[in-house]
Design a protein around this motif. Structure first.
Motif, PDB file in Angstrom:
ATOM      1  N   ILE A  34       6.428  -6.270 -11.251  1.00 25.76           N
ATOM      2  CA  ILE A  34       6.179  -6.108  -9.820  1.00 25.76           C
ATOM      3  C   ILE A  34       4.793  -6.684  -9.585  1.00 25.76           C
ATOM      4  CG2 ILE A  34       5.644  -4.488  -7.955  1.00 25.76           C
ATOM      5  CD1 ILE A  34       7.800  -2.643  -9.023  1.00 25.76           C
ATOM      6  N   TYR A  76       1.693  -6.914  -7.111  1.00 29.64           N
ATOM      7  CA  TYR A  76       1.172  -6.050  -6.064  1.00 29.64           C
ATOM      8  C   TYR A  76      -0.309  -6.312  -5.827  1.00 29.64           C
ATOM      9  CZ  TYR A  76      -1.060  -3.070  -9.580  1.00 29.64           C
ATOM     10  OH  TYR A  76      -1.864  -2.600 -10.582  1.00 29.64           O
ATOM     11  N   LEU A 123      -1.253   1.041  -2.882  1.00 29.61           N
ATOM     12  CA  LEU A 123      -0.679   0.007  -3.737  1.00 29.61           C
ATOM     13  C   LEU A 123       0.409  -0.671  -2.916  1.00 29.61           C
ATOM     14  CD1 LEU A 123      -0.325   1.905  -7.140  1.00 29.61           C
ATOM     15  CD2 LEU A 123      -2.256   0.562  -6.267  1.00 29.61           C
ATOM     16  N   VAL A 124       0.382  -2.003  -2.869  1.00 24.02           N
ATOM     17  CA  VAL A 124       1.303  -2.754  -2.020  1.00 24.02           C
ATOM     18  C   VAL A 124       2.116  -3.729  -2.871  1.00 24.02           C
ATOM     19  CG1 VAL A 124       1.532  -4.220   0.011  1.00 24.02           C
ATOM     20  CG2 VAL A 124      -0.368  -2.578  -0.131  1.00 24.02           C
ATOM     21  N   PRO A 125       3.347  -3.336  -3.249  1.00 19.38           N
ATOM     22  CA  PRO A 125       4.199  -4.253  -4.002  1.00 19.38           C
ATOM     23  C   PRO A 125       4.736  -5.357  -3.098  1.00 19.38           C
ATOM     24  CG  PRO A 125       5.377  -2.221  -3.576  1.00 19.38           C
ATOM     25  CD  PRO A 125       3.973  -2.035  -3.050  1.00 19.38           C
ATOM     26  N   THR A 185       9.350  -8.155  -6.798  1.00 18.65           N
ATOM     27  CA  THR A 185       9.868  -7.603  -8.047  1.00 18.65           C
ATOM     28  C   THR A 185      10.734  -8.683  -8.668  1.00 18.65           C
ATOM     29  OG1 THR A 185       9.897  -5.349  -7.175  1.00 18.65           O
ATOM     30  CG2 THR A 185      11.262  -5.777  -9.118  1.00 18.65           C
ATOM     31  N   LEU A 200       5.471   2.512 -10.483  1.00 21.41           N
ATOM     32  CA  LEU A 200       4.489   2.207  -9.449  1.00 21.41           C
ATOM     33  C   LEU A 200       4.207   3.458  -8.602  1.00 21.41           C
ATOM     34  CD1 LEU A 200       2.799  -0.190  -8.267  1.00 21.41           C
ATOM     35  CD2 LEU A 200       4.581  -0.333  -6.528  1.00 21.41           C
ATOM     36  N   VAL A 242       1.989   4.232  -1.672  1.00 20.17           N
ATOM     37  CA  VAL A 242       2.617   2.935  -1.887  1.00 20.17           C
ATOM     38  C   VAL A 242       3.091   2.452  -0.521  1.00 20.17           C
ATOM     39  CG1 VAL A 242       4.532   1.672  -2.951  1.00 20.17           C
ATOM     40  CG2 VAL A 242       3.324   3.447  -4.251  1.00 20.17           C
ATOM     41  N   PRO A 285       5.256  -0.420   0.522  1.00 22.56           N
ATOM     42  CA  PRO A 285       6.068  -1.511  -0.012  1.00 22.56           C
ATOM     43  C   PRO A 285       6.381  -2.614   0.989  1.00 22.56           C
ATOM     44  CG  PRO A 285       7.457   0.393   0.425  1.00 22.56           C
ATOM     45  CD  PRO A 285       6.035   0.802   0.712  1.00 22.56           C
ATOM     46  N   CYS A 318       7.809  -5.453  -0.693  1.00 23.45           N
ATOM     47  CA  CYS A 318       8.875  -6.028  -1.512  1.00 23.45           C
ATOM     48  C   CYS A 318      10.218  -5.417  -1.092  1.00 23.45           C
ATOM     49  CB  CYS A 318       8.609  -5.718  -2.979  1.00 23.45           C
ATOM     50  SG  CYS A 318      10.009  -6.018  -4.065  1.00 23.45           S
TER      51      CYS A 318
END
Length: 115
Positions: free
Chosen positions: A28, A30, A40-42, A45, A64, A75, A77, A79
């Motif tokens: 992933i 991020y 945390l910014v994915p 993937t 994550l 998080v 996201p 993604c």
């Protein structure tokens, strides 16, 4: 997921990696957002084709969220895979506030390099 897969966080590279047999078989990508709050910014993937269907992407997403919980951050996201995973696991993946998701998208638009 296979027991011989290890997940490691390469924070400087912005990659949460699944390693098996001495090679990275999935990750992933991020970044860490600092404002309006730390998150945390994915963004992506990816699982190598030979390793698809083994639960690696889900294990990466779960890890994550585990890391975020341990660090006391959210998080956010971007993604699509992580978004869907979070929808299927709301007990493990608390939803990010809409304003945080907007800030993450704005940051990514301003810093597209590497993504």
């Amino acid at each position: 997921m296979s027991d011989d897969i290890e997940i490691r966080d390469d924070r400087p590279a912005g990659r949460l990696e699944a390693v098996g047999g001495g090679e990275v078989v999935g990750h992933i990508q991020y970044f860490v957002l600092e404002a309006p709050e730390r998150a945390l910014v994915p963004v992506h993937t990816i699982v190598e084709p030979a390793h698809e269907g083994k639960g690696i992407a889900g294990s990466l997403a779960r890890e994550l969220y585990t890391i975020a919980a341990r660090e006391g951050v959210v998080v956010a996201p971007l993604c699509p895979y992580v978004v869907k995973w979070a929808e299927r696991h709301p007990d493990e993946a608390p939803a990010a506030a809409p304003e945080l998701l907007r800030a993450a998208k704005e940051w990514l638009r301003a810093h597209p390099e590497g993504f």
